[in-house]
Design an enzyme around this catalytic site. Structure first.
Site, PDB file in Angstrom:
ATOM      1  N   ARG A   1      11.744  -6.378   5.448  1.00 41.60           N
ATOM      2  CA  ARG A   1      11.720  -4.984   5.810  1.00 41.60           C
ATOM      3  C   ARG A   1      12.261  -4.912   7.344  1.00 41.60           C
ATOM      4  O   ARG A   1      12.937  -4.186   7.390  1.00 41.60           O
ATOM      5  CB  ARG A   1      10.126  -4.585   5.656  1.00 41.60           C
TER       6      ARG A   1
ATOM      7  N   ARG B   1      -1.201  -8.926  13.073  1.00 44.26           N
ATOM      8  CA  ARG B   1      -1.894  -8.003  12.060  1.00 44.26           C
ATOM      9  C   ARG B   1      -2.686  -8.525  11.043  1.00 44.26           C
ATOM     10  O   ARG B   1      -3.630  -8.107  10.446  1.00 44.26           O
ATOM     11  CB  ARG B   1      -0.557  -6.946  11.506  1.00 44.26           C
TER      12      ARG B   1
ATOM     13  N   ARG C   1     -10.037   1.225   7.750  1.00 46.23           N
ATOM     14  CA  ARG C   1      -9.791  -0.196   7.937  1.00 46.23           C
ATOM     15  C   ARG C   1     -10.752  -1.075   8.841  1.00 46.23           C
ATOM     16  O   ARG C   1     -10.511  -2.222   9.160  1.00 46.23           O
ATOM     17  CB  ARG C   1      -8.360  -0.336   8.865  1.00 46.23           C
TER      18      ARG C   1
ATOM     19  N   LYS D   1       0.830  -1.324  -0.072  1.00 46.06           N
ATOM     20  CA  LYS D   1      -0.167   0.076   0.048  1.00 46.06           C
ATOM     21  C   LYS D   1       0.874   1.224   0.123  1.00 46.06           C
ATOM     22  O   LYS D   1       0.780   2.095  -0.815  1.00 46.06           O
ATOM     23  CB  LYS D   1      -0.909   0.064   1.414  1.00 46.06           C
TER      24      LYS D   1
ATOM     25  N   ARG E   1      11.209  -2.139  11.871  1.00 46.22           N
ATOM     26  CA  ARG E   1      10.159  -1.614  12.410  1.00 46.22           C
ATOM     27  C   ARG E   1       9.568  -2.408  13.773  1.00 46.22           C
ATOM     28  O   ARG E   1       9.580  -3.650  13.486  1.00 46.22           O
ATOM     29  CB  ARG E   1       8.944  -1.537  11.415  1.00 46.22           C
TER      30      ARG E   1
HETATM   31  P1  B4P Z   1       3.571  -1.883   2.460  1.00 42.91           P
HETATM   32  O1  B4P Z   1       2.261  -3.143   2.259  1.00 42.91           O
HETATM   33  O2  B4P Z   1       3.394  -0.644   1.536  1.00 42.91           O
HETATM   34  O3  B4P Z   1       3.379  -1.625   3.832  1.00 42.91           O
HETATM   35  P2  B4P Z   1       2.687  -0.639   4.723  1.00 42.91           P
HETATM   36  O4  B4P Z   1       2.087   0.361   3.818  1.00 42.91           O
HETATM   37  O5  B4P Z   1       3.506  -0.269   5.673  1.00 42.91           O
HETATM   38  O6  B4P Z   1       1.386  -1.579   5.269  1.00 42.91           O
HETATM   39  P3  B4P Z   1       1.088  -1.913   6.583  1.00 42.91           P
HETATM   40  O7  B4P Z   1      -0.276  -2.510   6.557  1.00 42.91           O
HETATM   41  O8  B4P Z   1       2.284  -3.009   7.306  1.00 42.91           O
HETATM   42  O9  B4P Z   1       1.337  -0.532   7.495  1.00 42.91           O
HETATM   43  P4  B4P Z   1       0.582   0.762   7.909  1.00 42.91           P
HETATM   44  O10 B4P Z   1       1.467   1.733   7.949  1.00 42.91           O
HETATM   45  O11 B4P Z   1      -0.594   0.893   7.179  1.00 42.91           O
HETATM   46  O12 B4P Z   1       5.104  -2.677   2.310  1.00 42.91           O
HETATM   47  C1  B4P Z   1       5.483  -3.747   3.112  1.00 42.91           C
HETATM   48  C2  B4P Z   1       6.973  -4.267   2.434  1.00 42.91           C
HETATM   49  O13 B4P Z   1       6.821  -4.624   1.089  1.00 42.91           O
HETATM   50  C3  B4P Z   1       7.837  -2.885   2.197  1.00 42.91           C
HETATM   51  O14 B4P Z   1       9.164  -3.478   2.529  1.00 42.91           O
HETATM   52  C4  B4P Z   1       7.940  -2.827   0.591  1.00 42.91           C
HETATM   53  O15 B4P Z   1       9.400  -2.615   0.120  1.00 42.91           O
HETATM   54  C5  B4P Z   1       7.529  -4.366   0.254  1.00 42.91           C
HETATM   55  N1  B4P Z   1       6.985  -4.459  -1.270  1.00 42.91           N
HETATM   56  C6  B4P Z   1       6.041  -3.724  -1.716  1.00 42.91           C
HETATM   57  N2  B4P Z   1       5.560  -3.816  -2.855  1.00 42.91           N
HETATM   58  C7  B4P Z   1       6.274  -5.036  -3.249  1.00 42.91           C
HETATM   59  C8  B4P Z   1       6.366  -6.008  -4.217  1.00 42.91           C
HETATM   60  N3  B4P Z   1       5.902  -5.697  -5.461  1.00 42.91           N
HETATM   61  N4  B4P Z   1       7.336  -6.832  -4.257  1.00 42.91           N
HETATM   62  C9  B4P Z   1       8.145  -7.188  -3.151  1.00 42.91           C
HETATM   63  N5  B4P Z   1       8.127  -6.323  -2.248  1.00 42.91           N
HETATM   64  C10 B4P Z   1       7.187  -5.209  -2.035  1.00 42.91           C
HETATM   65  O16 B4P Z   1      -0.121   0.180   9.466  1.00 42.91           O
HETATM   66  C11 B4P Z   1       0.825   0.236  10.599  1.00 42.91           C
HETATM   67  C12 B4P Z   1      -0.023   0.222  12.017  1.00 42.91           C
HETATM   68  O17 B4P Z   1      -0.715   1.527  12.077  1.00 42.91           O
HETATM   69  C13 B4P Z   1      -1.242  -0.745  11.768  1.00 42.91           C
HETATM   70  O18 B4P Z   1      -0.900  -2.058  12.312  1.00 42.91           O
HETATM   71  C14 B4P Z   1      -2.318   0.071  12.829  1.00 42.91           C
HETATM   72  O19 B4P Z   1      -1.746  -0.310  14.112  1.00 42.91           O
HETATM   73  C15 B4P Z   1      -1.926   1.403  12.643  1.00 42.91           C
HETATM   74  N6  B4P Z   1      -3.007   1.751  11.736  1.00 42.91           N
HETATM   75  C16 B4P Z   1      -2.780   2.550  10.389  1.00 42.91           C
HETATM   76  N7  B4P Z   1      -3.962   2.667   9.755  1.00 42.91           N
HETATM   77  C17 B4P Z   1      -4.921   2.595  10.707  1.00 42.91           C
HETATM   78  C18 B4P Z   1      -6.267   2.448  10.621  1.00 42.91           C
HETATM   79  N8  B4P Z   1      -6.946   3.162   9.784  1.00 42.91           N
HETATM   80  N9  B4P Z   1      -7.068   2.492  11.901  1.00 42.91           N
HETATM   81  C19 B4P Z   1      -6.512   1.911  12.816  1.00 42.91           C
HETATM   82  N10 B4P Z   1      -5.031   1.557  13.093  1.00 42.91           N
HETATM   83  C20 B4P Z   1      -4.488   2.238  11.750  1.00 42.91           C
END
Ligand code: B4P
Length: 188
Positions: free
Chosen positions: A127, A144, A88, A13, A133
């Protein structure tokens, strides 16, 4: 363009939000990034969010909704936005609808990045080695993923029912996934 990006943790994402925001010239708003910035800055919001995030739980809806309402009241979203990681939960989806209604706007599409559990776990563990992280260790990743299945899967069903959901295969090279997204959105 008013877009929402959903998908399991590790689906890409954050990665794709940055690219799509540039392509469509709209701000990318990541609730995860906003929470992490607040944790880093030791703000009150950061202290509230930290205990949930480190356990892989969702930050309570009332905290998250208030934060997004504030962000969506700024001038830079008038021409559109891309929400990464929000809504979410079903409650967040209903709240977002209310916020957009108040502004006389609505979503154009909700994009679901589809990737299986093995793939996303592998990415997040990779990652962890690079960024360290706190929520990228095996136990928290499992939590998660279960939170996603329980709380966020109903959100995609909700948008599917409204005819807004676009599902895109998120496995493959990052550039290839971006092109799939752009193709799917232009066919919408
Ligand atoms: P991403 O999937 O981009 O990870 P993210 O955005 O950090 O999503 P995530 O769900 O983990 O965290 P968020 O910050 O939203 O990438 C993951 C990895 O994959 C990276 O290393 C990337 O380089 C790699 N990658 C990407 N594309 C690839 C490909 N095509 N091939 C290979 N590798 C690839 O949320 C974190 C926390 O915040 C949640 O657990 C929650 O506690 C809180 N939170 C956030 N939003 C919330 C909400 N709306 N409500 C309540 N809590 C919330």
């Amino acid at each position: 363009m008013r877009l929402v990006l959903v998908g399991p943790p590790g689906a890409g994402k954050g990665t794709q939000a940055a690219r799509l925001a540039q392509r469509y010239d709209v701000p990318a708003i990541s609730t995860g990034d906003i929470f992490r910035a607040n944790v880093k800055g030791k703000t009150k919001l950061g202290r509230q969010a930290q205990e949930y995030m480190s356990q892989g739980a969702l930050v309570p809806d009332e905290v998250t909704n208030a934060m997004v309402r504030d962000r969506l009241s700024r001038d830079d979203v008038f021409g559109g936005f891309l929400l990464d990681g929000y809504p979410r939960t079903p409650d967040q989806a209903v709240e977002l609808e209310g916020m957009l209604d108040d502004n006389g706007t609505a979503l154009d599409a909700v994009v679901e990045l589809v990737a299986d559990v093995d793939e996303v776990t592998r990415r997040l563990l990779k990652r962890a080695e690079i960024e360290g992280r706190v929520d990228d260790n095996e136990d928290v990743i499992r939590k998660r993923l279960s939170v996603y299945a329980e709380s966020t899967a109903p959100v995609t069903a909700y948008y599917d029912g409204q005819g807004l959901l676009v599902r895109v295969d998120a496995v493959g090279d990052v550039d290839v996934v971006t092109e799939r997204l752009v193709g799917a959105l232009s066919a919408q």
